[in-house]
Design an enzyme around this catalytic site. Structure first.
Site, PDB file in Angstrom:
ATOM      1  N   TYR A 141     -33.035  17.928  63.324  1.00 34.08           N
ATOM      2  CA  TYR A 141     -34.133  18.525  62.573  1.00 34.08           C
ATOM      3  C   TYR A 141     -35.319  17.344  62.329  1.00 34.08           C
ATOM      4  CZ  TYR A 141     -31.004  22.001  59.985  1.00 34.08           C
ATOM      5  OH  TYR A 141     -30.646  23.105  59.957  1.00 34.08           O
TER       6      TYR A 141
ATOM      7  N   LYS B  25     -10.298   6.759  38.004  1.00 28.95           N
ATOM      8  CA  LYS B  25     -11.097   8.206  37.965  1.00 28.95           C
ATOM      9  C   LYS B  25     -12.194   8.463  38.624  1.00 28.95           C
ATOM     10  CE  LYS B  25     -14.840   4.026  37.055  1.00 28.95           C
ATOM     11  NZ  LYS B  25     -15.829   3.645  36.341  1.00 28.95           N
TER      12      LYS B  25
HETATM   13  C1  PLP Z   1     -15.346   2.212  36.161  1.00 29.83           C
HETATM   14  C2  PLP Z   1     -14.947   1.009  35.527  1.00 29.83           C
HETATM   15  C3  PLP Z   1     -14.331   0.504  35.520  1.00 29.83           C
HETATM   16  C4  PLP Z   1     -13.482  -0.090  37.601  1.00 29.83           C
HETATM   17  O1  PLP Z   1     -14.641  -0.998  37.803  1.00 29.83           O
HETATM   18  P1  PLP Z   1     -14.626  -1.186  38.945  1.00 29.83           P
HETATM   19  O2  PLP Z   1     -15.759  -2.319  39.572  1.00 29.83           O
HETATM   20  O3  PLP Z   1     -14.665  -0.935  40.590  1.00 29.83           O
HETATM   21  O4  PLP Z   1     -13.676  -2.503  39.391  1.00 29.83           O
HETATM   22  C5  PLP Z   1     -13.712  -1.303  34.689  1.00 29.83           C
HETATM   23  N1  PLP Z   1     -13.947  -0.059  33.475  1.00 29.83           N
HETATM   24  C6  PLP Z   1     -14.699   0.187  33.062  1.00 29.83           C
HETATM   25  C7  PLP Z   1     -16.204   0.148  31.751  1.00 29.83           C
HETATM   26  C8  PLP Z   1     -15.292   1.160  34.187  1.00 29.83           C
HETATM   27  O5  PLP Z   1     -16.164   2.588  33.733  1.00 29.83           O
END
Ligand code: PLP
Length: 372
Positions: A261, A41
Site C-alpha cells: 500500500y 489481567k
Molecule cells: C498491571 C498491574 C500490575 C502488574 O504490572 P507488571 O508491570 O505487568 O508486572 C500490578 N499492579 C497493578 C495495580 C497493575 O495495574
C-alpha cells in the site's frame, strides 16, 4: 479428511507454560520471605488466562489479580477456592452480588466504592476487600487526603475484612527516577498508620528496585511472560512466546518495483519476496512497517513496505529458495528477537506487543514434559 487447524493457520503462537512457572518461581525465590502473587489481567497479557493461571496455580501461586469483574468470573471457573482472585478495577455499583457469588476480592479505589462494599459486607455478614492507595500516579486509588480520613477506621474490625493495602509505582522501569523513593516512603508511612494489614507495592519492575520495595507481597505480570523488567539491562526472565508467520506466496520482483500500500518501498535491486499471512489485525503493528523483520534459520529477513491488515511482505532474496517457500514459516518472535525487540522496532513496549497478539494464530501450549 479435513486439514488440522495448525496446517491452515496464518501463524503459530507457541506459549511456554513451564517457562512462565519457572519465571514465577524465580521471583518467589528473589522476594522471599515476601509473597508473590500473579497478574493475569487482559487474558494473561494475551497469552490465555485459563492455561496460564492453571500452570501458575500448579506451581503454587495462591493469589491472582485481574482487571475486570468479568475476567474474575471467568477465572473462577478455572481456579477453585482457596485460591484468591482480586479485581484491580474494584466493584462497579450494582455488581457486588457477582463478587460475592464468584468469591472475588475487589480492590477498592475510591470512597464511594468503600461505602457500597461496606453495605454489601453488612448484608453478607462480612466480605474481604483490598484497598488501593495512590502514592504518586494519579490513576487509581484513594488520594492521600481520602486515606487520612479513613485510616483510623481501617484499624478496627468491621464488616469489610481488609485483605491488603496496595499501591502502584509510576516509574519502576527507571530505577534512578526520584518518584520511586517518594512513593516507597509514602507507602511505608501509610502502612505505619494502619498497623497489621498486608502491603504490596511492587509489580515486575518494582521487584528489581530492591528489598525496600517488596513489603509483604509483590504483584508481577509482564516479567512472568518474559518482558524485561529492567529495560536497558540484560533480561533475567525466560522468554515465553515464539511466533511464526505462514508464507503464502513467493515472488520474484525487478529493480524499481514498489511493494505494498502506498508504494512506499521501491526495490533498489531485483529480488525475491515472501508474503506472510500476518498483519496488524494479528497484532503485527502497522508501526513495524519498514522497520520490523523476521528470521529464517536465524538469518534476518527485512520487512518491506507497509503492513496490511492480514499480510506483511519480507525480503527473502538472501535465503536459499528451498528454505523460503509457500506453506513454510518466517519466525516473527523468538529467543533473540523477543517481544521487547519487536516493541523497540514498533515504538512501543513489550506489554503492547503481547496483549495485541490476535486470536487468529494456532496456539501451542507447552508444559514441562514438552520443551521446544
Ligand atoms: C498491571 C498491574 C500490575 C502488574 O504490572 P507488571 O508491570 O505487568 O508486572 C500490578 N499492579 C497493578 C495495580 C497493575 O495495574
Amino acid at each position: 479428511m479435513g486439514s488440522e487447524p495448525a496446517e491452515r493457520a496464518c501463524g503459530i503462537l507457541d506459549v511456554d507454560l513451564a517457562g512462565i512457572a519457572a519465571n514465577w518461581r524465580s521471583l518467589v525465590r528473589r522476594v522471599e520471605p515476601a509473597g508473590c502473587a500473579a497478574v493475569v489481567k487482559a487474558d494473561a497479557y494475551g497469552l490465555g488466562a485459563h492455561r496460564v493461571s492453571a500452570a501458575l496455580a500448579q506451581a503454587g501461586c495462591r493469589l491472582f489479580f485481574v482487571a475486570t469483574a468479568d475476567e474474575g468470573i471467568a477465572l473462577r471457573g478455572v481456579l477453585a477456592e482457596p485460591i484468591e482472585i482480586a479485581v484491580f478495577n474494584g466493584v462497579l455499583r450494582g455488581s457486588a452480588d457477582e463478587f460475592v457469588k464468584y468469591r472475588l476480592i475487589p480492590v477498592l479505589n475510591d470512597p464511594g466504592q468503600i461505602v457500597d462494599w461496606r453495605d454489601a459486607a453488612v448484608r453478607n455478614g462480612g466480605l474481604p476487600a483490598m484497598l488501593h492507595l495512590d502514592t504518586g500516579m494519579a490513576r487509581l486509588g484513594l488520594t492521600a487526603r481520602e486515606f487520612d480520613r479513613i485510616s483510623e477506621r481501617l484499624k478496627v474490625p468491621g464488616a469489610i475484612g481488609w485483605r491488603a493495602l496496595i499501591s502502584h509505582l509510576a516509574c519502576a522501569d527507571e530505577p534512578a527516577h526520584p518518584l520511586n523513593e517518594t512513593q516507597r516512603a509514602r507507602f511505608a508511612s501509610a502502612r505505619a498508620a494502619i498497623g497489621a494489614m498486608p502491603c504490596s507495592l511492587a509489580a515486575s519492575s518494582g521487584i528489581f528496585l530492591g528489598r525496600g520495595f517488596y513489603f509483604d507481597f509483590v504483584r508481577p505480570g509482564a516479567a512472568l511472560y518474559g518482558v524485561n523488567p529492567q529495560p536497558g539491562a540484560p533480561n533475567p526472565m525466560r522468554r515465553i512466546v515464539r511466533l511464526k508467520g505462514r508464507i503464502l506466496q513467493i515472488r520474484e520482483v525487478d529493480r524499481g518495483e514498489s511493494v505494498g500500500y502506498g508504494a512506499t518501498h521501491t526495490m533498489v535491486r531485483a529480488g525475491r519476496l515472501a508474503t506472510v499471512a500476518v498483519g496488524y489485525a494479528d497484532g503485527w503493528l502497522r508501526s513495524l512497517s519498514h522497520r520490523g523483520s523476521g528470521r529464517i534459520g536465524g538469518k534476518r529477513v527485512p520487512l518491506l513496505g507497509r503492513i496490511s491488515m492480514d499480510l506483511a511482505v519480507f525480503d527473502v532474496s538472501e535465503i536459499d529458495p528451498a528454505r523460503a517457500c509457500p506453506g513454510g514459516f518466517i519466525d516473527l518472535l523468538d529467543e533473540d528477537y523477543d517481544v521487547d525487540a519487536a516493541a523497540a522496532d514498533a515504538d512501543t513496549i513489550g506489554y503492547e506487543i503481547l496483549t495485541g497478539l490476535g486470536r487468529r494464530y494456532h496456539r501451542i501450549y507447552r508444559d514441562a514434559a514438552d520443551q521446544w
